[in-house]
Write an enzyme that holds these catalytic residues in place. Sequence first.
Site, PDB file in Angstrom:
ATOM      1  N   TRP A  29       0.876  -1.185   0.000  1.00  0.00           N
ATOM      2  CA  TRP A  29       0.000   0.000   0.000  1.00  0.00           C
ATOM      3  C   TRP A  29       0.902   1.220   0.000  1.00  0.00           C
ATOM      4  O   TRP A  29       1.414   1.624   1.045  1.00  0.00           O
ATOM      5  CB  TRP A  29      -0.920  -0.003   1.219  1.00  0.00           C
ATOM      6  CG  TRP A  29      -1.974   1.081   1.188  1.00  0.00           C
ATOM      7  CD1 TRP A  29      -1.837   2.390   1.551  1.00  0.00           C
ATOM      8  CD2 TRP A  29      -3.335   0.923   0.771  1.00  0.00           C
ATOM      9  NE1 TRP A  29      -3.024   3.063   1.386  1.00  0.00           N
ATOM     10  CE2 TRP A  29      -3.963   2.185   0.913  1.00  0.00           C
ATOM     11  CE3 TRP A  29      -4.082  -0.148   0.291  1.00  0.00           C
ATOM     12  CZ2 TRP A  29      -5.299   2.380   0.601  1.00  0.00           C
ATOM     13  CZ3 TRP A  29      -5.412   0.057  -0.029  1.00  0.00           C
ATOM     14  CH2 TRP A  29      -6.021   1.307   0.127  1.00  0.00           C
ATOM     15  N   ASP A  30       1.146   1.799  -1.185  1.00  0.00           N
ATOM     16  CA  ASP A  30       2.081   2.922  -1.269  1.00  0.00           C
ATOM     17  C   ASP A  30       1.402   4.273  -1.423  1.00  0.00           C
ATOM     18  O   ASP A  30       2.086   5.302  -1.511  1.00  0.00           O
ATOM     19  CB  ASP A  30       3.078   2.711  -2.408  1.00  0.00           C
ATOM     20  CG  ASP A  30       2.428   2.627  -3.789  1.00  0.00           C
ATOM     21  OD1 ASP A  30       1.222   2.939  -3.912  1.00  0.00           O
ATOM     22  OD2 ASP A  30       3.124   2.234  -4.743  1.00  0.00           O
ATOM     23  N   CYS A  31       0.054   4.282  -1.439  1.00  0.00           N
ATOM     24  CA  CYS A  31      -0.742   5.511  -1.513  1.00  0.00           C
ATOM     25  C   CYS A  31      -0.639   6.219  -2.860  1.00  0.00           C
ATOM     26  O   CYS A  31      -1.296   7.255  -3.072  1.00  0.00           O
ATOM     27  CB  CYS A  31      -0.379   6.500  -0.402  1.00  0.00           C
ATOM     28  SG  CYS A  31      -0.652   5.868   1.279  1.00  0.00           S
TER      29      CYS A  31
END
Length: 223
Positions: A29-31
Amino acid sequence: MRFQTLLAVIGLGSLPVSHAISGKSFTGWDCCKPGCAWSANLARGVQGVPKVCDINNNPLTNALNIQSGCASGGTGYLCDLYIPTPVSNELSYGFATMTAANCCKCFQLTWKSGAAAGKQMVVQIVNNLEPSGDVKANDIVILTPGGGNGPNESGCRNQYGRNWGQNNGGVASSADCANLPQNLQGGCYWRYNWARGAINQWNIDYTQVACPARLTSISGCSA
């Protein structure tokens, strides 16, 4: 409850079954803006564009032309709508990362090892990857808040002011999920409460299936 019965209960109906592919599951989850929301990654036959959100998780229009929040001055981020969701003790829905050729397709995966062995998940691909390190071409990276930001350290820092856990693997325990913003905590707890562990490098088998409306209504795309 067996999977075919679950499909009937949730209204998914009969899904096309193809030859199963073996790989491993990972979390991430790297946004950043989803990779499938770039025109270069949308293959012919894909309808729609995966949703892209602003810094406050409001969906943006004209997603193809929005710069990723991972880049300087970018305004496009990964929507918190993409968190994984349990349907029952044995089945979850969610979104994932694979090679660009799979953008907006859906896959049914079954864990063959780890604490989730025997459990299943239907994911839609909204992000793309280039295999590197432990992640190989046949692997699936499930979008999981607190699951690790990989090489893109700036996205969550730009959107939320910080990253959580290790770049690869993310947070180390359920207790660490309390450090995430409240809107992401449920997706973080999913990993430890439903899958019952870290998920990373657990063996999976998967096949392509028809995308359920529950996923396409969130993503805005189908293939």
